[in-house]
Write a protein that holds these residues in place. Structure first.
Motif, PDB file in Angstrom:
ATOM      1  N   ARG A   2     -15.032  -3.118 -11.416  1.00  0.00           N
ATOM      2  CA  ARG A   2     -15.664  -3.252 -10.105  1.00  0.00           C
ATOM      3  C   ARG A   2     -15.574  -4.708  -9.688  1.00  0.00           C
ATOM      4  NH1 ARG A   2     -20.698  -2.690 -10.883  1.00  0.00           N
ATOM      5  NH2 ARG A   2     -21.319  -2.385  -8.736  1.00  0.00           N
ATOM      6  N   ALA A   3     -14.820  -4.949  -8.620  1.00  0.00           N
ATOM      7  CA  ALA A   3     -14.611  -6.307  -8.125  1.00  0.00           C
ATOM      8  C   ALA A   3     -15.355  -6.496  -6.815  1.00  0.00           C
ATOM      9  CB  ALA A   3     -13.121  -6.576  -7.913  1.00  0.00           C
ATOM     10  N   ALA A   4     -15.968  -7.660  -6.683  1.00  0.00           N
ATOM     11  CA  ALA A   4     -16.559  -8.071  -5.405  1.00  0.00           C
ATOM     12  C   ALA A   4     -15.545  -8.948  -4.695  1.00  0.00           C
ATOM     13  CB  ALA A   4     -17.859  -8.826  -5.643  1.00  0.00           C
ATOM     14  N   ALA A  28     -21.171  -6.650 -10.348  1.00  0.00           N
ATOM     15  CA  ALA A  28     -19.707  -6.573 -10.295  1.00  0.00           C
ATOM     16  C   ALA A  28     -19.108  -7.273 -11.511  1.00  0.00           C
ATOM     17  CB  ALA A  28     -19.195  -7.207  -9.011  1.00  0.00           C
ATOM     18  N   ASP A  29     -17.939  -6.801 -11.929  1.00  0.00           N
ATOM     19  CA  ASP A  29     -17.273  -7.380 -13.101  1.00  0.00           C
ATOM     20  C   ASP A  29     -16.550  -8.681 -12.768  1.00  0.00           C
ATOM     21  OD1 ASP A  29     -17.851  -5.169 -14.946  1.00  0.00           O
ATOM     22  OD2 ASP A  29     -16.497  -4.019 -13.647  1.00  0.00           O
ATOM     23  N   GLU A  30     -15.968  -8.754 -11.575  1.00  0.00           N
ATOM     24  CA  GLU A  30     -15.238  -9.948 -11.168  1.00  0.00           C
ATOM     25  C   GLU A  30     -15.497 -10.233  -9.699  1.00  0.00           C
ATOM     26  OE1 GLU A  30     -11.389  -9.938 -14.207  1.00  0.00           O
ATOM     27  OE2 GLU A  30     -11.063  -9.955 -12.030  1.00  0.00           O
ATOM     28  N   LEU A  31     -15.213 -11.477  -9.324  1.00  0.00           N
ATOM     29  CA  LEU A  31     -15.369 -11.914  -7.934  1.00  0.00           C
ATOM     30  C   LEU A  31     -14.048 -12.512  -7.468  1.00  0.00           C
ATOM     31  CD1 LEU A  31     -17.385 -12.303  -5.593  1.00  0.00           C
ATOM     32  CD2 LEU A  31     -18.018 -14.479  -6.617  1.00  0.00           C
ATOM     33  N   TRP A  32     -13.518 -12.013  -6.350  1.00  0.00           N
ATOM     34  CA  TRP A  32     -12.249 -12.469  -5.797  1.00  0.00           C
ATOM     35  C   TRP A  32     -12.491 -13.041  -4.403  1.00  0.00           C
ATOM     36  CZ3 TRP A  32      -9.257  -7.196  -6.576  1.00  0.00           C
ATOM     37  CH2 TRP A  32      -9.242  -6.890  -7.949  1.00  0.00           C
ATOM     38  N   CYS A  33     -11.940 -14.203  -4.134  1.00  0.00           N
ATOM     39  CA  CYS A  33     -12.069 -14.840  -2.822  1.00  0.00           C
ATOM     40  C   CYS A  33     -10.691 -14.945  -2.184  1.00  0.00           C
ATOM     41  CB  CYS A  33     -12.695 -16.225  -2.961  1.00  0.00           C
ATOM     42  SG  CYS A  33     -12.819 -17.125  -1.392  1.00  0.00           S
ATOM     43  N   LEU A  34     -10.592 -14.520  -0.930  1.00  0.00           N
ATOM     44  CA  LEU A  34      -9.311 -14.480  -0.225  1.00  0.00           C
ATOM     45  C   LEU A  34      -9.042 -15.721   0.614  1.00  0.00           C
ATOM     46  CD1 LEU A  34      -9.349 -10.725   0.912  1.00  0.00           C
ATOM     47  CD2 LEU A  34      -8.456 -11.726  -1.208  1.00  0.00           C
ATOM     48  N   GLY A  35      -9.833 -16.774   0.433  1.00  0.00           N
ATOM     49  CA  GLY A  35      -9.479 -18.044   1.052  1.00  0.00           C
ATOM     50  C   GLY A  35     -10.331 -18.449   2.235  1.00  0.00           C
ATOM     51  N   ASP A  36      -9.995 -19.612   2.786  1.00  0.00           N
ATOM     52  CA  ASP A  36     -10.792 -20.322   3.781  1.00  0.00           C
ATOM     53  C   ASP A  36     -12.200 -20.585   3.252  1.00  0.00           C
ATOM     54  OD1 ASP A  36      -8.863 -20.925   5.598  1.00  0.00           O
ATOM     55  OD2 ASP A  36      -9.463 -19.449   7.094  1.00  0.00           O
ATOM     56  N   VAL A  37     -12.213 -21.330   2.176  1.00  0.00           N
ATOM     57  CA  VAL A  37     -13.473 -21.774   1.586  1.00  0.00           C
ATOM     58  C   VAL A  37     -14.150 -22.778   2.513  1.00  0.00           C
ATOM     59  CG1 VAL A  37     -14.507 -22.956  -0.405  1.00  0.00           C
ATOM     60  CG2 VAL A  37     -12.572 -21.388  -0.737  1.00  0.00           C
ATOM     61  N   ALA A 202     -20.546 -10.791   5.088  1.00  0.00           N
ATOM     62  CA  ALA A 202     -19.839  -9.579   4.683  1.00  0.00           C
ATOM     63  C   ALA A 202     -19.174  -9.744   3.322  1.00  0.00           C
ATOM     64  CB  ALA A 202     -18.786  -9.220   5.725  1.00  0.00           C
ATOM     65  N   TRP A 203     -19.109  -8.639   2.570  1.00  0.00           N
ATOM     66  CA  TRP A 203     -18.303  -8.592   1.348  1.00  0.00           C
ATOM     67  C   TRP A 203     -17.946  -7.154   1.047  1.00  0.00           C
ATOM     68  CZ3 TRP A 203     -19.956  -6.668  -3.630  1.00  0.00           C
ATOM     69  CH2 TRP A 203     -21.298  -6.269  -3.681  1.00  0.00           C
ATOM     70  N   LEU A 204     -16.999  -6.967   0.122  1.00  0.00           N
ATOM     71  CA  LEU A 204     -16.470  -5.641  -0.205  1.00  0.00           C
ATOM     72  C   LEU A 204     -16.591  -5.396  -1.696  1.00  0.00           C
ATOM     73  CD1 LEU A 204     -14.714  -3.131   0.776  1.00  0.00           C
ATOM     74  CD2 LEU A 204     -12.735  -4.463   0.002  1.00  0.00           C
ATOM     75  N   GLU A 205     -17.034  -4.203  -2.060  1.00  0.00           N
ATOM     76  CA  GLU A 205     -17.131  -3.786  -3.456  1.00  0.00           C
ATOM     77  C   GLU A 205     -16.002  -2.805  -3.750  1.00  0.00           C
ATOM     78  OE1 GLU A 205     -20.442  -1.639  -6.403  1.00  0.00           O
ATOM     79  OE2 GLU A 205     -20.924  -2.135  -4.324  1.00  0.00           O
ATOM     80  N   LEU A 206     -15.102  -3.183  -4.644  1.00  0.00           N
ATOM     81  CA  LEU A 206     -13.916  -2.381  -4.943  1.00  0.00           C
ATOM     82  C   LEU A 206     -13.999  -1.863  -6.373  1.00  0.00           C
ATOM     83  CD1 LEU A 206     -11.050  -1.455  -4.056  1.00  0.00           C
ATOM     84  CD2 LEU A 206     -10.195  -3.608  -5.004  1.00  0.00           C
ATOM     85  N   ASP A 207     -13.955  -0.547  -6.527  1.00  0.00           N
ATOM     86  CA  ASP A 207     -14.028   0.112  -7.831  1.00  0.00           C
ATOM     87  C   ASP A 207     -12.632   0.632  -8.177  1.00  0.00           C
ATOM     88  OD1 ASP A 207     -14.386   1.899  -9.989  1.00  0.00           O
ATOM     89  OD2 ASP A 207     -16.405   2.426  -9.339  1.00  0.00           O
ATOM     90  N   THR A 208     -11.967  -0.011  -9.149  1.00  0.00           N
ATOM     91  CA  THR A 208     -10.597   0.386  -9.476  1.00  0.00           C
ATOM     92  C   THR A 208     -10.526   1.481 -10.532  1.00  0.00           C
ATOM     93  OG1 THR A 208     -10.352  -1.333 -11.184  1.00  0.00           O
ATOM     94  CG2 THR A 208      -9.783  -1.943  -8.921  1.00  0.00           C
ATOM     95  N   GLU A 209     -11.674   1.955 -11.008  1.00  0.00           N
ATOM     96  CA  GLU A 209     -11.691   3.116 -11.903  1.00  0.00           C
ATOM     97  C   GLU A 209     -11.830   4.400 -11.097  1.00  0.00           C
ATOM     98  OE1 GLU A 209     -14.199   5.017 -15.674  1.00  0.00           O
ATOM     99  OE2 GLU A 209     -14.662   3.002 -14.949  1.00  0.00           O
ATOM    100  N   ASN A 210     -12.785   4.409 -10.170  1.00  0.00           N
ATOM    101  CA  ASN A 210     -12.993   5.591  -9.327  1.00  0.00           C
ATOM    102  C   ASN A 210     -12.236   5.512  -8.006  1.00  0.00           C
ATOM    103  OD1 ASN A 210     -14.987   6.899 -11.074  1.00  0.00           O
ATOM    104  ND2 ASN A 210     -16.309   5.171 -10.532  1.00  0.00           N
TER     105      ASN A 210
END
Length: 246
Positions: A2-4, A28-37, A202-210
């Motif tokens: 589960r990634a945030a 969440a297991d990991e946190l990913w940032c897509l930029g523009d910090v 805003a943020w997104l919770e992504l579950d790559t198992e389900n």
């Protein structure tokens, strides 16, 4: 896993801290940032440090690159250019060094990551079905994550469908998508400067198992963020727009 997933923090420390608290509560297991910090807001160092400490992956965005001198800001709006100049003068050497280490595209756990789009990971906004069609065609994986537009949304194409058969919509708080099949572009929206009419971060919770995605919005102290922008001498409009989410 589960990634945030978050994007477009834009030096807004109150918004980022609110999102990080929500992510921690979601476990969440990991946190990913897509930029523009950085860019727009007045707390680049605090935001860069939090992202560096908390994120397993971080991309570089167009505002980050502009601060580093890697992009011509003549095409930026007056307020955006002013924020770039302010950040160049006020960000620490450590923040700039961190941003220099980042790339505008990458991958993690079989997911493609882009600041902007699969075709142009620095500049292209994916807001229309035509743009989404081209972006879906350009994906290397079945699912791609994008930022840059500051709008929480998704686009998808069913397996075996014609290239032009693209579906999509904006995604409100609590919206859940089943990603088991098809090709997808998902935009978590913006942490620090939403532009979809909802001022909440805003943020997104992504579950790559389900293979599900859940969109989240988090209230934060918008007034403090706006006051910090004004106190720093940045254009007042950059604070005012936070209230409207535009």
């Amino acid at each position: 896993m589960r990634a945030a997933v978050l994007s477009d923090v834009h030096s807004n420390q109150p918004a980022l801290e609110a999102v990080l608290a929500a992510v921690e509560e979601a476990d969440a297991d990991e946190l990913w940032c897509l930029g523009d910090v950085v860019g727009y807001g007045a707390q680049p160092d605090a935001c860069a440090e939090l992202i560096r400490e908390r994120c397993e992956v971080c991309l570089v965005g167009n505002h980050d690159l502009a601060v580093l001198g890697g992009l011509d800001i003549s095409s930026f709006s007056e307020n955006a250019a002013a924020a770039v100049e302010w950040t160049r003068e006020n960000a620490s050497a450590g923040t700039l060094d961190f941003l220099r280490e980042l790339a505008p595209a990458g991958s993690r756990a079989g997911i493609d990551l882009f600041h902007a789009s699969p075709r142009d990971p620095i500049w292209e906004y994916v807001l229309s079905f035509d743009q989404a069609e081209e972006g879906l065609d350009a994906l290397g994986q079945r699912i791609g994550l994008i930022g840059h537009s500051h709008v929480s949304l998704f686009f998808s194409r069913s397996d075996g469908a014609r290239s032009s058969d693209v579906q999509g919509a904006q995604a409100g708080d609590g919206a859940v998508l089943g990603l088991e099949t098809g090709t997808w572009l998902l935009n978590p929206g913006s942490v620090g400067q939403p532009r979809d009419g909802d001022p909440r971060a805003a943020w997104l919770e992504l579950d790559t198992e389900n293979w599900t995605a859940r969109f989240h919005r988090v209230p934060y102290d918008v007034a403090t963020a706006a006051e910090t922008i004004l106190a720093a001498g940045l254009p007042s409009q950059l604070g005012e727009r936070l209230e409207a989410g535009r």
